[in-house]
Scaffold this active site. Structure first.
Site, PDB file in Angstrom:
ATOM      1  CG  HIS A  42      -0.133   0.008   2.522  1.00  0.00           C
ATOM      2  ND1 HIS A  42       0.431   1.148   3.059  1.00  0.00           N
ATOM      3  CD2 HIS A  42       0.212  -0.998   3.355  1.00  0.00           C
ATOM      4  CE1 HIS A  42       1.072   0.844   4.170  1.00  0.00           C
ATOM      5  NE2 HIS A  42       0.958  -0.465   4.385  1.00  0.00           N
ATOM      6  CD  GLU A  53       1.811  -5.739   7.984  1.00  0.00           C
ATOM      7  OE1 GLU A  53       1.944  -6.935   7.669  1.00  0.00           O
ATOM      8  OE2 GLU A  53       2.527  -4.827   7.547  1.00  0.00           O
TER       9      GLU A  53
END
Length: 220
Positions: free
Chosen positions: A8, A82
């Site tokens: 990202h 994550e």
């Protein structure tokens, strides 16, 4: 199948050096928005059949410019989020970064029973990421862009891609909107095609001043 594992764009937590893994997570900085905006041109001419994102908002924001250009609706997978930081959540500083990353790369070396302090073990993380990747593959197509996170991508690639040395992976950074391209499938395994350590839009979009905790080398 070809997977482009895209980290990202930059978030305020990256800039501040925070181990930020919770849902929904931080949005993008102005630089992160520019990094995301540069992705479509960087991938111009590539066949892309699908876009997958995690359940953290920063991945959806990163994917948005590419999704708009290609007129594709991203699919969200919880397994792509994550690595949970447990007791290290929102911590900062070199010692916390090293504790987090050393645990992540221990998993990649096969010590999957080791637990993140106050968090999951490696078997749990790898199982959920494996499941998400399997779902992306089963959805069909020849190439998918998978927008995920620095530690998650590096750990999974080190554990699952043939021929990679974990020592090398833990010393190789992955900048915001850097990407790792792999080819294969869950049954036959995966091989590395390319590793773009810089943002896909080029090194001018890299921020070397931040204390980025999940994309840095282990001994940084």
């Amino acid at each position: 199948m070809r997977l482009l594992l895209l980290r990202h764009g930059q978030t305020p937590s990256n800039v501040r050096g925070l181990v930020d893994t919770g849902v929904p997570g931080a949005r993008l900085t102005a630089l992160g928005e520019r990094q995301a905006a540069a992705v479509p041109a960087a991938l111009e001419g590539r066949r892309i059949d699908a876009i997958a994102v995690s359940t953290l908002v920063r991945t959806a924001l990163t994917a948005a410019p590419l999704a708009d250009r290609l007129n594709l609706a991203p699919t969200s997978y919880d397994g792509l989020r994550e690595v949970d930081a447990g007791d290290l959540e929102m911590s900062s500083g070199h010692e916390a970064h090293q504790a987090y990353l050393s645990t992540v790369f221990a998993w990649a070396r096969g010590d999957t029973h080791r637990r993140m302090p106050g968090g999951p073990d490696g078997a749990t993380f790898l199982a959920r990421f494996d499941d998400a990747v399997a779902q992306v593959v089963s959805a069909g197509g020849s190439t998918a862009v998978v927008v995920s996170h620095g530690a998650a991508i590096r750990c999974w690639v080190a554990a699952r891609v043939a021929g990679l040395d974990v020592d090398d992976v833990e010393q190789t950074p992955l900048a915001n909107t850097g990407a790792i391209e792999i080819d294969g499938d869950p049954a036959r395994g995966w091989r590395l095609v390319t590793w773009s350590t810089d943002p896909l839009g080029g090194p001018t979009l890299r921020d070397d001043a931040g204390a980025d905790p999940t994309g840095e080398p282990l001994d940084a």
